[in-house]
Motif scaffolding. Structure first.
Motif, PDB file in Angstrom:
ATOM      1  N   LEU A 190     -16.841 -76.597  15.873  1.00  0.00           N
ATOM      2  CA  LEU A 190     -17.843 -77.009  14.894  1.00  0.00           C
ATOM      3  C   LEU A 190     -18.550 -75.789  14.308  1.00  0.00           C
ATOM      4  O   LEU A 190     -18.766 -75.692  13.091  1.00  0.00           O
ATOM      5  N   ARG A 191     -18.880 -74.827  15.186  1.00  0.00           N
ATOM      6  CA  ARG A 191     -19.549 -73.612  14.723  1.00  0.00           C
ATOM      7  C   ARG A 191     -18.635 -72.780  13.828  1.00  0.00           C
ATOM      8  O   ARG A 191     -19.074 -72.186  12.845  1.00  0.00           O
ATOM      9  N   LEU A 192     -17.353 -72.717  14.209  1.00  0.00           N
ATOM     10  CA  LEU A 192     -16.401 -71.934  13.443  1.00  0.00           C
ATOM     11  C   LEU A 192     -16.102 -72.548  12.083  1.00  0.00           C
ATOM     12  O   LEU A 192     -15.800 -71.838  11.127  1.00  0.00           O
ATOM     13  N   ASN A 193     -16.182 -73.858  12.000  1.00  0.00           N
ATOM     14  CA  ASN A 193     -15.776 -74.554  10.779  1.00  0.00           C
ATOM     15  C   ASN A 193     -16.939 -74.999   9.898  1.00  0.00           C
ATOM     16  O   ASN A 193     -16.707 -75.506   8.796  1.00  0.00           O
ATOM     17  N   LYS A 236     -13.223 -71.602   4.714  1.00  0.00           N
ATOM     18  CA  LYS A 236     -11.885 -71.704   5.286  1.00  0.00           C
ATOM     19  C   LYS A 236     -11.424 -73.160   5.341  1.00  0.00           C
ATOM     20  O   LYS A 236     -10.309 -73.497   4.925  1.00  0.00           O
ATOM     21  N   VAL A 237     -12.282 -74.040   5.843  1.00  0.00           N
ATOM     22  CA  VAL A 237     -11.948 -75.467   5.904  1.00  0.00           C
ATOM     23  C   VAL A 237     -11.848 -76.041   4.485  1.00  0.00           C
ATOM     24  O   VAL A 237     -11.000 -76.893   4.200  1.00  0.00           O
ATOM     25  N   PHE A 238     -12.711 -75.549   3.600  1.00  0.00           N
ATOM     26  CA  PHE A 238     -12.682 -76.015   2.212  1.00  0.00           C
ATOM     27  C   PHE A 238     -11.313 -75.751   1.582  1.00  0.00           C
ATOM     28  O   PHE A 238     -10.763 -76.609   0.878  1.00  0.00           O
ATOM     29  N   ALA A 239     -10.761 -74.582   1.846  1.00  0.00           N
ATOM     30  CA  ALA A 239      -9.449 -74.241   1.297  1.00  0.00           C
ATOM     31  C   ALA A 239      -8.381 -75.222   1.804  1.00  0.00           C
ATOM     32  O   ALA A 239      -7.489 -75.628   1.046  1.00  0.00           O
TER      33      ALA A 239
END
Length: 520
Positions: free
Chosen positions: A78-81, A92-95
């Protein structure tokens, strides 16, 4: 471990009982053997129960640890994303989401990626804190969600890598939505100050967007295109929306080539000074030259200083470029008559560097040019960077013997106070003010005011950008006596200055060279 010890004791008891039975005479069924047998059975039962409890406890511990590890892994993911301040997914997740949306795009759908860059302005006197900044981002997130919800389209909102947001919107042709509509809705929502628990702030958004209708679209390129558009918009002003155009990619590719080649060009002396002549407008006599950086690239040809100077300022090459141009100019100008002055621009980075005086002394020592022939030009933007510090440095430079010139006065919003805050040896009037003064009576009065202040301060006035005889005549009537511009000549190599304006000196120099050649 607490449960393990009883199990060990039970095992020891069992072993001792078996040893005692082995010592009894064979076939003898005594009271003692029966007691031992019952004791052994009981010990075995106790040991089994204790062992089972131990195994169950260990299993429970392992399960708890597994749940804790899973929770920690989920929290880490969760923190990474996600972004901490807004709770939104990161770039990154958006891409990945954009890639998935592009894959499922139907024939009549449009995929639009919007990049929003925010600039916040807290009321004057407000102390900036990270908490305020995060509160503002969180409040802006709510506004962005509100905008997207009102559009009634499929969307994905994310925190961008910079200070702003990335928005993906997929819509059909019959939904009556367009990329400009989305951009306008975002702009409108920030027209009022954004309210937070820590205060209100006005946000000035800059928006860039790119659209695609192709399922096989390279989504990384689509996102980059939106970022290119917002970068293009940011260069001009806030409150601006720009759609991506292919020329932006071409300009970026060219900028990359120029930036990568610039430092090597400076080192190899490919960036050289050209000299623009400066004239007395009443006598027609040349009295000085201004050194201007020029660069010829083997593949791109001549690169305008309007292109490579901002790049040099952005990546730090402006310092090495500035000193190289200054030293080369000081050397080359000595091919001209000794009564001609040399003007060279001094960048903000050069002026505010700790070694400015040392570098100047070294340049003059190596070139042999007297300090009295050199005039250093600084712009109003330089003064605005740190007025008191700049004034101190300029006083030191002036005490060293060089002249100091205020460059480009009249460009943008010039302040008359700058004319009196320092004793300028020269004030250079920007071509924009000179052009307006030729056409507009009110602007002529402003120019007369500047001329009056300069006279009071004991400063010379130089007019830039004179291109026609009419301009020259009007400026002379106003009281201007010095000027430069394409009417007299553009920037040129030092040999061309000699040939055009000092032909006799050039012939004598050639004659001396020929004589030396014959003697040798």
């Amino acid at each position: 471990m607490k449960l393990l010890f009883p199990a060990l004791w039970g095992g020891l008891a069992l072993a001792a009982g078996l040893a005692a039975l082995a010592l009894l005479p064979a076939g003898e069924d005594t009271q003692l053997s029966r007691i031992l047998q019952h004791g052994l059975a009981l010990a075995l039962l106790v040991a089994a129960v204790i062992w089972i409890r131990h195994v169950n406890a260990r299993s429970k511990t392992w399960k708890n640890r597994a749940r804790e590890n899973a929770a920690q892994a989920e929290d880490l993911a969760l923190r990474l994303n996600h972004d901490n301040a807004t709770g939104l997914i990161n770039h990154k997740v958006f891409a990945e989401r954009v890639r998935a949306a592009a894959t499922g795009l139907s024939g009549n759908q449009t995929l639009c990626v919007v990049s929003i860059d925010l600039e916040s302005r807290w009321p004057s006197g407000t102390t900036f804190t990270t908490a305020k900044d995060e509160a503002l981002l969180a409040a802006s997130t709510d506004l962005m969600r509100h905008v997207a919800d009102r559009l009634e389209v499929c969307y994905c909102l994310a925190r961008s890598a910079g200070k702003g947001f990335s928005l993906m919107v997929a819509f059909d042709e019959d939904q009556g939505v367009s990329a400009p509509d989305i951009a306008k809705a975002i702009t409108d929502v920030f027209l009022r100050p954004v309210q937070t628990a820590l205060g209100a702030s006005l946000i000035s958004p800059v928006i860039g967007y790119a659209v695609s209708n192709a399922p096989d679209q390279d989504t990384a390129e689509l996102i980059n295109n939106a970022n290119l558009a917002v970068a293009n918009a940011s260069e001009t002003s806030r409150w601006r929306t720009v759609a991506y155009k292919p020329i932006m990619r071409e300009e970026l590719d060219r900028r990359t080539i120029v930036e990568n080649a610039l430092s090597s060009a400076i080192e190899a002396n490919d960036c050289l000074p050209h000299f623009q002549p400066q004239f007395n407008l009443t006598t027609g006599r040349i009295y000085g030259v201004e050194a201007l950086a020029r660069w010829y690239h083997s593949d791109l040809g001549w690169i305008s200083p309007l292109e490579f100077i901002p790049i040099a300022e952005g990546n730090g090459d402006i310092i090495s470029l500035g000193w190289r141009i200054l030293e080369t100019s000081c050397s080359e100008v000595q091919l001209l008559p000794g009564d001609l002055s040399l003007s060279v621009n001094l960048s903000v980075a050069q002026l505010l560097s700790d070694d400015v005086m040392t570098m100047l002394e070294e340049c003059l020592d190596r070139s042999g040019l007297p300090a009295s022939r050199l005039k250093l030009e600084v712009t109003e933007a330089t003064l605005m960077s740190d007025l008191k510090r700049v004034q101190t440095i300029l006083n030191d430079l002036r005490a060293f013997g060089v002249g100091i010139s205020l460059d480009d006065f009249g460009a943008g919003y010039s302040a008359l106070s700058y004319l009196t805050d320092f004793h300028w040896d020269e004030i250079k009037i920007d071509r924009s003010l000179a052009t307006r003064a030729v056409k507009d009576a009110k602007q002529r009065e402003i120019l007369k005011l500047v001329l009056g202040i300069a006279e009071t301060m004991g400063s010379e006035v130089m007019i830039e950008g004179i291109e026609t005889v009419e301009q020259r005549d009007i400026l002379v009537d106003l009281g201007c006596t010095r000027g430069q511009g394409y009417l007299f000549g553009g920037p040129m190599a030092i040999d061309d200055i000699s040939t055009l304006f000092f032909p006799e000196r050039q012939r004598l120099a050639q004659a001396r060279i020929s004589g030396i050649s014959r003697q040798s």
